[in-house]
Structures are given as C-alpha cells and as structure tokens.
Design a protein around this motif. Structure first.
Motif, PDB file in Angstrom:
ATOM      1  N   MET A  66       8.246   6.469  -6.876  1.00  0.00           N
ATOM      2  CA  MET A  66       8.209   5.516  -8.052  1.00  0.00           C
ATOM      3  C   MET A  66       9.078   4.290  -7.325  1.00  0.00           C
ATOM      4  O   MET A  66       9.728   4.224  -6.377  1.00  0.00           O
ATOM      5  CB  MET A  66       9.388   5.957  -9.163  1.00  0.00           C
ATOM      6  N   GLY A  67       8.594   3.190  -7.810  1.00  0.00           N
ATOM      7  CA  GLY A  67       8.855   2.006  -7.187  1.00  0.00           C
ATOM      8  C   GLY A  67       8.096   1.250  -5.957  1.00  0.00           C
ATOM      9  O   GLY A  67       8.070   0.339  -5.712  1.00  0.00           O
ATOM     10  N   ALA A 103       2.491   2.745  -7.205  1.00  0.00           N
ATOM     11  CA  ALA A 103       2.702   3.264  -8.305  1.00  0.00           C
ATOM     12  C   ALA A 103       2.830   2.288  -9.582  1.00  0.00           C
ATOM     13  O   ALA A 103       2.662   2.477 -10.765  1.00  0.00           O
ATOM     14  CB  ALA A 103       4.386   4.011  -8.246  1.00  0.00           C
ATOM     15  N   ILE A 104       3.234   1.118  -9.045  1.00  0.00           N
ATOM     16  CA  ILE A 104       3.344   0.049  -9.848  1.00  0.00           C
ATOM     17  C   ILE A 104       1.783  -0.495 -10.098  1.00  0.00           C
ATOM     18  O   ILE A 104       1.448  -0.792 -11.595  1.00  0.00           O
ATOM     19  CB  ILE A 104       4.033  -1.270  -9.343  1.00  0.00           C
ATOM     20  N   ASN A 155       4.836   3.473 -12.829  1.00  0.00           N
ATOM     21  CA  ASN A 155       6.240   3.483 -12.181  1.00  0.00           C
ATOM     22  C   ASN A 155       7.345   3.821 -13.299  1.00  0.00           C
ATOM     23  O   ASN A 155       8.406   4.107 -12.719  1.00  0.00           O
ATOM     24  CB  ASN A 155       6.364   2.112 -11.893  1.00  0.00           C
TER      25      ASN A 155
END
Length: 468
Positions: free
Chosen positions: A291-292, A296-297, A302
């Motif tokens: 995540m981050g 993921a974004i 995310n």
C-alpha cells in the motif's frame, strides 16, 4: 470652661452615635453582601472544570493493580549473558613464531523467560547469537550455564535450557490474539544489567510490521531499553502475551515505542523446535502490492480495507483453493484482516497442514473458502538473489533428477548467463535436496569466498558456474 467641655463631649457622643446608626443602616439595608474567608492554608485550590462525577478511586492507572502481575513475573524472568571469544589482531610475534592470536571475550546481555519448571527458557535469537558460552542468572542471583536447544532467526526467537537443582517458577503462554489496543501491560526484563525491572504501558498497536521481519509485532509504550530483549510482556493478569524484541530509537535507548513477538507466534516456534527440531512454517501462497506504492495508487487499490491478492503461487494452498488475482482477503477464521501484517501475523502461528477459513471479496461478492497451508515451495537464496522452487514430479522427469531446485528468477546482474529455468543440483561437492537445503548451503557464501555450483539444463547436460 467646664461648661464648654461638657457641651463638646455631649456633641461628640451624639456624633459618634449618629455615625454608628448611619453606618449600621447602610450595612444592613443598602450594601450587597460579600464574604471573604481567610485561612492559613496558602496552597493552591483545586477547581473542577466539569460536573461529571468522578470515581472515588480515581481514574485510569490508579484503578489498575499491577502488583499481582509483577509478583508473578519477576521471578520467572532471567538475566542472560552471552560470552563471545573474538580473535585479536595478528602481531609481529605471531608472524615469526606462529603463536595464537589474543582471545578477547565480548559480553552481551539480555533477558529470558522461564517457560517450564525444568528450566526451558525462551529469549531472542539476537541475544544468544554467536555465543561461545551462555550464562543465566535467576532473580535470586544464582547463575547457571545454559545450552541452546534451537533458534529461529526469522521470528528472532530462541530456546535455551538450564539444569537447576529445584523446580523453577515459570510463566505460561497467554493468547496474544485476545490482546486489545489500549490494554495495560508490563514489560519485565534486565535493562542495562539491572535485575528484575518492571515498566508499565499500554498496547499501542497490534499486527505492526517491522523492517525485514516476515511477521507482525505487538507495539507498546512500556519503557524498554538495551537488555530488555528476550524479556516478558504480560497483561495485568500476569499472562505472557509477548517476548520483548526491539525498540525504535536513534540513540539506542527508549524513546517511546517498543515491539514484542506475540506469544502465539513464540509458542508455536518453541513447540516446533521441541517437537521437530526446526520451525514448521506454513504459507497461504499469495503475494500482494504494498500500500502506498505508485502501482497501488495507479491501480486504485491504495485504500482497500483488506489484503489485495496480486499473485498466487503454484502448488500452494491458495492455488488449490482457486484464489485468483484481484481477490481481497477480508477475514481468516475469526480474525479481521485489514492489512498484510494482520495476515502474516496470524499465519505465523500456524503450521503446514492447518486448514483456515478465508473470507474473500470477489467482484462485490463475499464468500468463504477453506485453505490448507503448505510448506513454502519458493524462496530467494542468500547473497545471489536467485528465486528458486522445489521440483515438481514433472520437473524431476524432465531433468532426470530426484534432487535439486529450479531457478525461476534471477537478478539483473546474472541475466546474461541464461540461468533461469535450470536446476541447481550441487553446491561445491554437496548435493542440494530442496529449497531449505539450498538456503543453508548458499548462506555460507562470504563476501570474499569462492565456490562452484552445478546445474542441469533440459537436455540433461551439466553446467558449472564459479561464484566469487
């Protein structure tokens, strides 16, 4: 003259009475009352800022009794001394006469927790690593030599044993899954070689990821300093819920947070060492996207509440249960899974063959599926960074071998050697049986070492690679 004085006295008396009557009338009928109480107590007064009733016993820490838990714990926590003999630098006399180098003992200290009356003690692996001699001092100042029964660097847990002349006080493992954030806890250990030190705090977080450790930790704000490692984290009932392991600090001393291996993980590691001689680690067989991360974004995952399945390993429990990319794991058994550290923290307390009930969200549909954990089939070998996997029956027929591991990934530095897809069968003159064997053998490579590995290609031809 006498008449004058008499008249003056009469007028003065009338004036005094008139003034008194006037002042009294003002005080009685016109002036608003106001009172000032003067005492000899000059201390500041307490002023309440709320009308909310308060407990007669006080609030917060005043309502918690730590004494019982402390009394149950201090005698079961020991001081561990690690003596390592280092060779001193060579000198001119050694050059001419061949005399041995000077041996210089280095002493490291930590803590341990007695977990059985016959002297088994759990501590951190880093407390006893590379030891030439181990000594354990009890709370009554008696000292014993200790032997190492087994270690697990991955969880930083080790089991040692002393032979005492009596039954020892010990702590039983509690259930760390039942620990609540905000719950009061005690950290008991030997910081700075001070015996039987007890500090209090609360559980700040659960399932906290920490560095390169492939598991999760209990985070607490109980003061932990060098020497506390391997000591006990207990709740107010005296239940052992963790083994204190690490602190976050730029100075090396406590600055606010510390971390403990949950008791369920420590208990499982100790039971594996005693029953099997090594740690039996089961895996689910999925990988996720951090995540981050930019990916993921970009993919819009995310802020997912759960664990996104990015890849499923072949021949794993997740593969057999038909989990697929894009699934979101929401719960395992009765444990909510909100992040990857929740997942690995729970699975770390399980063994290969254990069956879990996994709640999966797939395209807005929530369903449950049983998943049986298996042993890890792939890993990254030390130093070289090759990704390897155990051979399948098909691989054994193709390469005409019963032993070895298959290379399924290589770092960029080895791309030109065309190693991917080949089978490693030996390290030097020693056969490689499986991925665990490969990890042990390749772990011996040093920075300036030189060795050779033998491989097979799909035509059954042997190839040799010199590593230096």
């Amino acid at each position: 003259m006498d008449d004058f004085m008499k008249k003056f006295g009469s007028l003065l008396l009338v004036a005094v009475f008139a003034g008194a009557i006037t002042l009294g009338t003002y005080k009685l009928f016109l002036e608003k009352p106001g009172y000032t109480i003067v005492t000899q107590d000059h201390e500041a007064k307490l002023v309440t800022t709320s009308y909310t009733p308060t407990s007669a016993r006080g609030a917060g820490i005043n309502e918690v009794d730590f004494t019982t838990a402390a009394e149950m714990t201090v005698n079961a926590v020991v001081h561990v001394k690690n003596v390592t003999i280092n060779q001193g630098p060579a000198n001119i006399m050694e050059f001419f006469y061949g005399s041995g180098r000077t041996q210089r003992p280095q002493v490291g200290t930590g803590s341990g927790v007695i977990i059985s009356q016959d002297g088994y003690i759990v501590t951190n692996n880093h407390v006893i690593a590379n030891s030439d001699q181990l000594q354990v001092t009890l709370n009554n100042n008696k000292t014993y030599n200790a032997e190492i029964i087994g270690t697990d660097p991955n969880s930083d847990i080790a089991l040692i044993k002393i032979d005492a002349d009596r039954n020892l006080p010990y702590l039983a493992f509690g259930d760390s899954d039942e620990t609540k954030v905000g719950e009061w806890v005690l950290a008991v250990g030997n910081p700075f070689s001070l015996t039987s030190t007890v500090t209090a705090g609360i559980v700040s977080a659960k399932a906290r990821a920490l560095g390169s450790f492939d598991q999760s930790f209990i985070q607490t704000d109980a003061a932990v300093n060098p020497g506390n490692s391997g000591g006990a984290l207990v709740n107010t009932n005296g239940d052992l819920i963790g083994i204190n392991t690490a602190i976050t600090s730029q100075t090396g001393s406590y600055v606010g947070y510390s971390f403990a291996v949950p008791s369920n993980i420590a208990k499982k590691v100790i039971e594996d060492i005693m029953e099997y001689g090594n740690v039996q680690k089961g895996i689910l067989g999925i990988s996720t996207i951090p995540m981050g991360s930019p990916y993921a974004i970009e993919k819009g995952i995310n802020e997912i509440d759960g664990v996104y399945v990015a890849k499923v390993e072949e021949d794993s429990g997740a593969f057999d249960a038909e989990l697929t990319e894009g699934d979101i794991i929401k719960k395992v058994d009765n444990v909510d899974i909100r992040r990857y550290s929740d997942l690995i923290g729970y699975i770390a307390s399980k063994r290969p063959g254990d069956e879990l009930i996994v709640s999966v969200l797939r395209e807005k549909e929530l369903f449950e599926v049983p998943v049986t954990l298996k042993e890890r089939q792939t890993m990254i070998i030390p130093h070289l960074g090759f990704e390897i996997k155990n051979l399948t029956d098909k691989d054994k027929k193709t390469f005409k071998t019963k032993k070895g591991v298959k290379i399924i990934g290589v770092p960029e530095t080895f791309r030109a050697y065309d190693l991917e897809g080949k089978v490693l069968i030996s390290f030097g003159d020693e056969d490689i049986n499986d991925i665990k064997d490969a990890r042990t053998k390749f772990g011996r490579i040093t920075r300036y070492g030189r060795t050779s590995v033998t491989m097979l290609n799909e035509r059954g031809e042997k190839e040799r690679l010199i590593i230096q």
